[in-house]
Design an enzyme around this catalytic site. Structure first.
Site, PDB file in Angstrom:
ATOM      1  N   SER A 216       0.926  -1.154   0.179  1.00 31.48           N
ATOM      2  CA  SER A 216       0.099  -0.131   0.039  1.00 31.48           C
ATOM      3  C   SER A 216       0.951   1.119  -0.074  1.00 31.48           C
ATOM      4  O   SER A 216       1.922   1.295  -0.092  1.00 31.48           O
ATOM      5  CB  SER A 216      -0.908   0.011   1.314  1.00 31.48           C
ATOM      6  OG  SER A 216      -1.766   1.045   1.271  1.00 31.48           O
ATOM      7  N   CYS A 217       0.287   2.283   0.188  1.00 31.32           N
ATOM      8  CA  CYS A 217       1.024   3.799   0.081  1.00 31.32           C
ATOM      9  C   CYS A 217       1.952   3.712   1.267  1.00 31.32           C
ATOM     10  O   CYS A 217       3.195   4.617   1.317  1.00 31.32           O
ATOM     11  CB  CYS A 217       0.398   4.825  -0.042  1.00 31.32           C
ATOM     12  SG  CYS A 217      -0.561   5.122   1.566  1.00 31.32           S
ATOM     13  N   VAL A 218       1.943   2.905   2.526  1.00 36.98           N
ATOM     14  CA  VAL A 218       2.391   3.330   3.580  1.00 36.98           C
ATOM     15  C   VAL A 218       3.034   2.051   4.302  1.00 36.98           C
ATOM     16  O   VAL A 218       2.206   1.078   4.233  1.00 36.98           O
ATOM     17  CB  VAL A 218       1.886   4.396   4.742  1.00 36.98           C
ATOM     18  CG1 VAL A 218       0.767   3.643   4.998  1.00 36.98           C
ATOM     19  CG2 VAL A 218       2.752   4.849   5.649  1.00 36.98           C
TER      20      VAL A 218
END
Ligand SMILES: Cc1cc2nc3c(=O)[nH]c(=O)nc-3n(C[C@H](O)[C@H](O)[C@H](O)COP(=O)(O)OP(=O)(O)OC[C@H]3O[C@@H](n4cnc5c(N)ncnc54)[C@H](O)[C@@H]3O)c2cc1C
Lengths: 421, 104
Positions: free
Chosen positions: B102-104
């Site tokens: 995911s993004c983080v």
């Protein structure tokens, strides 16, 4: 007269209408924007409504109010894009011809994609907070909550605002504590990915948050179906997670109109050049916001940075010039971590979120990838910024569409972007 | 970045053992990466690995389950049978691509 037609007056479509009306030659070009839903929802507010932090009035405004002079606003559902004929069919049969088309129809939860999701438990024990109605219904469910197993769940990736479910779990932890219900509640976070945090730097720095807050994490869970009778979600490899309250993020998909138009991929996202946002199939179609297939987060901040790039590229396109302005995947997101704190992410296609100071290198006042009270205040201020700056297509002071490396600490082992920024 | 030797070939990998430079990947290396996961590659496995490679070239991302089904024509049950536990992350690793994140 030539026509620029914008499909969708949500975050991205509204920004594009406002950019273009300030820059286009109105004696030669007419701008029209179409949307089926008269209300503009501040979607980040859907996270807060269930906890009573925002009211319904905080997050709803009439759409047409944000589209400035010089743009024709059309209140209608879009049936289909006929790209071969350069026209769009509205529900009811009217056609709108275009010279340049901007697709900004976003993405929305599609709960029917998962077997049993919209069964008897739907909006009873099974809730979502990715729509206005869903967020409101969940508020009612939380009001009645007396304890049990609260399962926060992601069906499949990608979803818009990918950290929102994690933020929901963190805010739920705080909310339950304040009500003396935390001891009576088990919180379980279920993800199809390999962890709640998946990027190496972030996992190292923030991974402890789940342990600290005693949130159990179930990973690699690909949901097969919801068992409404036994109140369980069941994975393809037959693992089961029981719930008393399931807060799921259903599969997110682009609008079915994209599928009817034959322009989408398997999730109805439109394939585009990730730097110019031009459709791969049709040179006069551009796509912005959640509707694209670009490999960055689907977020309002991304739509904002994209709009600054896309307005330049559309002006170049109609002048017959090359599309020189490039989007780098820049995203900037405040993340709630509960207890009145938050953290901030700044990343792009080439660099994962790292620590540092933002927006002024070395000074801040925001700190990247670090929990702070100020970052929480930043998230709360975002609502004002959204209504008053972003939708009006005004620039964010000191924050450009190109991500900057200044002020960032890039640890050894993290792949550094090769392109100069 | 740590280096590791698989099937006699030295490559750079991240903390989870995913290649950090796809140009170091080869079919021979894939056999070794698969063996480390307890998998012996058959034609059925290769069909999936080849699809991931072709799709990555187009989308700059490892395809998700739905894309494997709809575009690759590979049913979920088959993915679990060939790459048990976490089929996408295992297949991505053996194909020499990053772990889906995911993004983080
Ligand atoms: C819970 C939640 C939390 C979030 N938090 C954040 C955050 O903290 N920070 C952040 O940056 N972003 C956040 N986001 C994401 C952000 O809201 C979206 O990325 C952004 O709104 C995308 O803008 P868009 O214009 O692409 O899509 P939208 O704003 O969704 O607009 C799409 C528009 O198209 C219209 N439309 C679609 N199909 C048709 C049709 N067939 N006919 C007519 N009209 C149509 C819709 O009515 C809609 O108005 C969050 C989202 C959610 C759900």
């Amino acid at each position: 007269m030539k026509n620029i037609l914008i499909l969708g007056a949500g975050t991205a479509g509204t920004m594009m209408a406002n950019h273009l009306r300030k820059r286009i030659d109105h004696t030669e070009w007419s701008i029209t924007i179409v949307d089926k839903e008269p209300q503009h929802y501040y979607q980040p507010g859907f996270l807060f409504m269930p906890f009573g932090i925002y009211s319904e009035e905080d997050i709803v405004r009439p759409k047409s109010r944000f589209v400035g002079d010089g743009v024709h606003y059309r209140d209608s559902a879009i049936e289909r894009i006929d790209a071969a004929a350069n026209q769009v069919l509205l529900e009811g049969g009217e056609t709108l011809p275009y010279d340049v088309l901007i697709v900004a129809t976003g993405t929305a939860p599609a709960p029917d994609e998962i077997e049993g999701m919209t069964g008897p438990d739907w909006r009873d024990r099974v809730h979502e907070f990715y729509t206005f109605e869903g967020s409101r219904a969940l508020r009612g469910a939380l009001d009645k909550w007396q304890g049990g197993r609260l399962v926060v769940h992601i069906c499949e990736m990608p979803i818009k605002c990918p950290v929102a479910p994690l933020e929901f779990a963190f805010l739920a932890d705080t909310w339950l504590r304040e009500r003396g219900l935390r001891e009576k509640t088990e919180i379980v976070y279920v993800t199809p990915l390999s962890g709640a945090f998946t990027k190496p730097v972030a996992s190292k720095i923030l991974g402890h948050l789940l342990d600290d807050k005693k949130i159990d994490v179930v990973t690699d869970f690909n949901i097969g179906h919801v068992d409404n009778e036994a109140h369980k979600i069941v994975s393809w490899d037959e693992r089961e997670v029981a719930y008393d309250l399931l807060v799921t993020v259903p599969t997110n998909m682009g609008d079915p109109m994209i599928e009817r138009s034959g322009l989408g991929d398997e999730l109805n996202y439109v394939p585009v050049d990730k730097h110019t946002l031009q459709s791969k199939a049709h040179a006069n179609i551009f796509v912005i916001g959640d509707a694209t297939d670009v490999p960055t987060s689907k977020a309002g901040s991304v739509a904002h940075f994209e709009s600054e790039v896309l307005v330049e590229n559309i002006l170049s396109f109609i002048a017959g010039k090359p599309l020189d302005t490039k989007f780098d995947g820049h995203a900037n997101c405040f993340i709630e971590s509960g207890n009145g704190k938050g953290f901030l992410l700044d990343f792009n296609y080439d660099l994962e979120p790292v620590t540092g100071k933002f927006p002024i290198p070395g000074i801040g006042p925001m700190s990247l990838l670090e929990e702070s009270r100020l970052n929480h205040l930043g998230k709360m201020a975002f609502k004002w910024v959204y209504w008053n700056v972003l939708l009006r297509a005004l620039p964010l002071p000191m924050i450009g569409h190109k991500m900057t490396l200044a002020g960032k600490q890039i640890p050894d082992g993290v792949v550094r972007p090769t392109a100069a920024h | 970045m740590p280096d590791t030797t698989i099937n006699g070939i030295t490559v750079s990998v991240d903390a989870d053992g995913y290649l950090t430079d796809h140009s170091q990947w080869s079919r021979e290396l894939a056999e070794g990466l698969a063996a480390a996961e307890g998998i012996t590659l058959t034609d059925a496995h290769w069909k999936i690995l080849d699809f991931i490679a072709a799709d990555y070239a187009e989308k700059s991302a490892v395809p998700g389950m739905r894309r494997m089904n709809k575009v690759g024509g590979i049913p979920t049950k088959e993915l679990y049978a060939l790459f048990p536990d976490g089929p996408i992350k295992k297949a991505a690793k053996i194909a020499g691509f990053p772990k889906p994140t995911s993004c983080v």
